[in-house]
Scaffold this active site. Sequence first.
Site, PDB file in Angstrom:
ATOM      1  CG  ASP A   1      -1.760  -0.671   1.511  1.00 44.63           C
ATOM      2  OD1 ASP A   1      -2.839  -0.886  -0.231  1.00 44.63           O
ATOM      3  OD2 ASP A   1      -1.730  -2.167   1.690  1.00 44.63           O
TER       4      ASP A   1
ATOM      5  CG  ASN B   1       0.882  -5.426   1.440  1.00 42.83           C
ATOM      6  OD1 ASN B   1       0.224  -4.658   0.639  1.00 42.83           O
ATOM      7  ND2 ASN B   1       0.313  -6.478   1.605  1.00 42.83           N
ATOM      8  CE  LYS B   2      -6.687  -7.306   5.617  1.00 42.48           C
ATOM      9  NZ  LYS B   2      -6.862  -8.622   5.544  1.00 42.48           N
TER      10      LYS B   2
END
Lengths: 294, 294
Positions: free
Chosen positions: A193, A203-204
């Site tokens: 991201d 990120n996730k």
Amino acid sequence: MWADEIRIIIEDRKHGASELAQYCLTLLAKQAQTSPATSCSELITHLNLLANQFKEVRPSMAPIQNLVARWQFRLFSLPQNEIEDLRLEIVTLTQQLQQQSRQAVTAIAHQVVDLVGPNATIMTHSLSATITATFKVLKNYNVNAIVTESRPLQEGYQLAKQLSEWGIKTTLITDAQIGLFVGKANAAVVGADTILGDGAIINKVGTQLLALAARYQNIPFYVASETFKRLPALAAQAHLEEKAPEELALVTLSKVTIRNIYFDITPSDLISAYITEQGVYYQSDKLPFFTVEA
Amino acid sequence: MWADEIRIIIEDRKHGASELAQYCLTLLAKQAQTSPATSCSELITHLNLLANQFKEVRPSMAPIQNLVARWQFRLFSLPQNEIEDLRLEIVTLTQQLQQQSRQAVTAIAHQVVDLVGPNATIMTHSLSATITATFKVLKNYNVNAIVTESRPLQEGYQLAKQLSEWGIKTTLITDAQIGLFVGKANAAVVGADTILGDGAIINKVGTQLLALAARYQNIPFYVASETFKRLPALAAQAHLEEKAPEELALVTLSKVTIRNIYFDITPSDLISAYITEQGVYYQSDKLPFFTVEA
């Protein structure tokens, strides 16, 4: 209503940072067509104010800030003669930037193919437009996939569904099984991201665990990301968004706080290489790429 | 029916290895009382055959094998005079072994308190009778807990519920958030289903990720385990049980294989210390403890 559009972006959980950034540009282009401004300078001022509102809506997603900033930079350099011409120029500018982003994703996908080769097994975590696009290319190269479900919203299941439709043989696991399966992959590849100034990625949540497990088992861990996801070198660490605990669908308990942080940070020392549309940068490289032309 | 009892143990998902091992002894003691045997030697032969059946029922759980083996060893040393006396002796023997196991758990709990001190925040994964017993002691020492939910069956939620009832302030997270939260703990403490010959442990899947994240963030990672969970030094690695993919409650997809392996292995180099009823053994120690007196 503009406020409704902003809220949609804030609450969105189905799209990655890159897709949302492109969607912001679409909204701005629409405003360019419908703005009540009566002069070119008024139109630019109006759109610039609207664009500024996107900068804080998703603090964990640098691409929104970066792509919008790039759009603003170009906005001010457009010829300001006739307002109706300017409206059209803005639409064209928006489409160009969006197309560049799509082309970047395709370029990245081909670099991943070059790096991992055909017949490989690739493990990934969560759902990323870049990773999906990569598998769309890879499906012609006889690859297998290992996909984590990504609790609580199971974005990984959505990816598995897409891969299944493309005929890619896929193994779907719970997030807790990451350590059991990473050793069966030739490489772990995730999207991002945001790439922070020091090369760490947002990120996730769970990405850091995949990176740790990959490192422990000597599996390369690649970040596939457009360069415009990078923050400037000295940027502070972005805020990690937290979502409602209700998403976990667990009955509340009196002394128990349920946490649902949506992102985590993977430090650069766990990242084998960054695969970008400008090329592949290894862990030891200084990351040169920037996108905000300011 | 004996076959039904065996199946209950095979399918059980609510109890740790230590509890199941004790339950096996309870079943054997019941058989001692109801066996149609008419002589002491016939009774011992019958019970020994039944006991042997437990050895392979849960391949990832060494305690069942070890505790049953210990029971068998003692069985053969009981006085064989009157069969009715022998039946009672077997019940007493069973109760003794079960009590020893319960005392071991309490001893371990106090060692954990000594090691982490009062006012600490302790992170754990999954549900373990040893860990639950430890928190029962720790609740008087103002500790906080961080508990992972442990997909798919959410055993961690069961633990959080118990901790909540004891008034322990608890943070409950998804397994993917392990890396985000381990740094907030003073120590990670887990139980073990089995300690392998080389010191690696078999425990609920995800334990390895907690150990990796703890190591990366310099948080000590302790295994709280009775000594009878250890396999002999040269024992081969145990089989990791896999459960039905339906437990993940995901719609099946044509090219997608859903995997649901229930345990993982955490290598000894990630384990800071083993907290046993016989004392604390650090990573560098050779693990001396064995329990099968054979």
